[in-house]
Design an enzyme around this catalytic site. Structure first.
Site, PDB file in Angstrom:
ATOM      1  NE  ARG A   1      -1.387 -23.805 -42.301  1.00 17.89           N
ATOM      2  CZ  ARG A   1      -2.044 -23.223 -43.279  1.00 17.89           C
ATOM      3  NH1 ARG A   1      -1.874 -21.945 -43.542  1.00 17.89           N
ATOM      4  NH2 ARG A   1      -2.886 -23.928 -44.012  1.00 17.89           N
TER       5      ARG A   1
ATOM      6  CB  ALA B   1      -5.019 -21.512 -34.649  1.00 18.71           C
TER       7      ALA B   1
ATOM      8  CG  HIS C   1     -10.500 -23.960 -40.976  1.00 18.72           C
ATOM      9  ND1 HIS C   1     -10.511 -25.297 -40.643  1.00 18.72           N
ATOM     10  CD2 HIS C   1      -9.229 -23.532 -40.796  1.00 18.72           C
ATOM     11  CE1 HIS C   1      -9.288 -25.664 -40.280  1.00 18.72           C
ATOM     12  NE2 HIS C   1      -8.492 -24.612 -40.361  1.00 18.72           N
TER      13      HIS C   1
END
Ligand code: ICS
Length: 496
Positions: free
Chosen positions: A103, A72, A202
């Site tokens: 998103r 994700a 990330h």
């Protein structure tokens, strides 16, 4: 209604922990706290509160956590908004399907021709791919994509859990196919089982930019003295567009905006910019640190939620570039002042004094606090899904004494906290929205802006204020109360 010294909040934490088995209570206790005002003034003179809780560790099995996974964090957050590349969800069909268009990172372009943001590409793994490996299939898919969408500017391979478990060599496939098609192909090892939340996704995605994009081609680009990259504004509901206007008005040139409405070329040329402006510190600080070390580019955090932070941020950015930009910045701030004053004059009387509890990902639980305060509202509780220690330190610059702080809150805890505090508004995600509304409490989604936005910049502030008014002063909330408990203020505002 709000708890100035935090005594009520401390008691709420105790009550919640009492319901857990001893071991669980001991572990969860470290993630819950009450902010305490300290002495030292923080950045820009703000008083720093102490609100450090334990964070960024494994959720306890058996509780309902609201976190996501590494896939994700990479496919959905960092890479997904790079619009001219095709992002392959490599593995079983579900990950790509359920994250498809979830998103609201807006982009311009022609979908399926030169942009692919709202499309879903999956290798749709079957049992035989798990047993015999999926590298061949991946090769075939890359060829197919190249044939069907020849104007793509590159691809990424976003690995789902099984890829790492069966030991496929997506790096070798990517290298081979990149050469064959003369395109950038980036393998991202963001299998969902890595790390404890989307946060490691990330980091892995940032590292993939470093290792697979930077310094790979000659970049023909004429750099200027006022070139900046906007890093970590994902253009949710148009946020990056509302921000870019301001940066351009003060005289800067935004040469990269990633990854909001972003292209591969913007990422490739990023090392040529003068300054990295970082909005979402949590998801992109890694690449900013790398660019500082390797290319000597300074980076600066800023905040474009609400007029107080916008002004402070614009001034801070301008200081970096000197008197000419500073003068232009003052003119821009002055030019928007009537808009800000009008928004505050209209909405502050309708919102003043309302209390708010927040629960979002890794940045917004602190970054939006002052925007609410600009409208006279009070944040009484806030917490992150996947923040690290450095985020909680920064949170201290924003929250007041007594604020309830909760890290990786469980479904049970959040419900009990909301019940105990009874705030006038809760700002969190889709999974929280309907239970909260059923408790009779107004709600705004603070990930997707509840299908509204932008919320960044001056234009965004006007929309934010309107949305809060619509949520809080909706007459429907009076239907929850017994007639002898009706809320005259809300009635009066609604009637008006
Ligand atoms: Fe950053 Mo939802 Fe951003 Fe933040 Fe991040 Fe996520 Fe969203 Fe939330 C995000 S990148 S998707 S600002 S746009 S992973 S709203 S940390 S959780 S607070």
């Amino acid at each position: 209604q709000y708890d100035n010294d935090g005594a009520l909040h401390a008691k709420l934490i105790e009550d919640v922990l009492e319901r857990y088995p001893d071991k669980t209570a001991k572990r969860r206790k470290k993630h819950l706290g009450v902010a305490r005002s300290g002495e030292a003034p923080g950045e820009d003179g703000a008083v720093v509160s102490e609100c450090e809780v334990k964070s960024n560790i494994k959720s306890i099995p058996g509780v309902m956590t609201i976190r996501g996974c590494a896939y994700a964090g990479s496919k959905g957050v960092v890479w997904g908004p790079v619009k001219d590349m095709v992002h392959i969800s490599h593995g079983p069909v579900g990950c790509g399907h359920y994250s498809w268009s979830q998103r609201r990172n807006y982009y311009v372009g022609t979908t399926g021709i030169d942009t692919f943001g709202t499309m879903q590409f999956t290798s749709d793994f079957q049992e035989k791919d798990i047993v015999f490996g999926g590298d061949k299939k991946l090769e075939r898919i890359i060829d197919e994509i190249e044939g069907l969408f020849p104007l793509n500017n590159g691809m990424t391979v976003q690995s789902e859990c099984p890829i790492g478990l069966i030991g496929d060599d997506t790096e070798a496939v990517s290298r081979k196919k990149a050469k064959e098609h003369d395109k950038t192909i980036v393998p991202v090892r963001c299998e969902g089982f890595r790390g404890v939340s989307q946060s490691l996704g990330h980091h892995i995605a940032n590292d993939a930019i470093r290792d697979w994009v930077f310094d790979k081609k000659e970049i023909a680009f004429e750099a200027g003295a006022y070139d900046v990259n906007v890093i970590g504004d994902y253009n949710i509901g148009g946020d990056a567009w509302a921000s870019r206007i301001l940066l351009e008005e003060i005289g800067l040139r935004v040469v990269g905006n990633w990854s909001g409405d972003a292209t591969l070329a913007e990422i490739e040329r990023a090392p040529k910019a003068r300054l990295n402006l970082i909005h979402c510190y949590r998801s992109m600080n890694y690449i900013c640190r790398h660019m500082e070390e390797k290319y000597g580019i300074a980076w600066m955090e800023y905040n474009f939620f609400g007029p107080s932070q916008i002004e402070a941020s614009l001034r801070k950015i301008a200081r970096h570039f000197g008197p000419e930009i500073e003068a232009r910045t003052e003119a821009v701030i002055a030019r928007y002042r009537p808009l800000v004053d009008a928004v505050i004059a209209k909405y502050r009387p309708r919102l003043e004094g309302n209390t708010v509890m927040l629960y979002v990902g890794g940045l917004r639980p602190r970054h939006v606090v002052t925007a609410y305060e600009d409208l006279g509202m009070v944040i009484v509780g806030t917490g992150y899904e996947f923040a690290h220690n450095d985020d909680y330190q920064r949170t201290g610059h924003y929250v007041r004494n007594g604020t309830l702080i909760y890290d990786d809150v469980t479904g049970y805890e959040l419900e009990k906290f909301i019940e105990g505090v009874r705030p006038n508004l809760v700002g969190s995600g889709i999974k929280e929205k309907y239970p909260v509304q059923k408790m009779g409490i107004p709600f705004r989604q603070m990930h997707s802006w509840d299908y509204s936005g932008p919320y960044h910049g001056y234009d965004g502030f006007a929309i934010f204020a309107r949305d809060l008014d619509l949520a809080i002063n909706n007459p429907v909330w009076d239907l929850f109360d017994a007639p002898w408990r009706e809320r005259p203020r809300r009635r009066a505002i609604a009637a008006e």
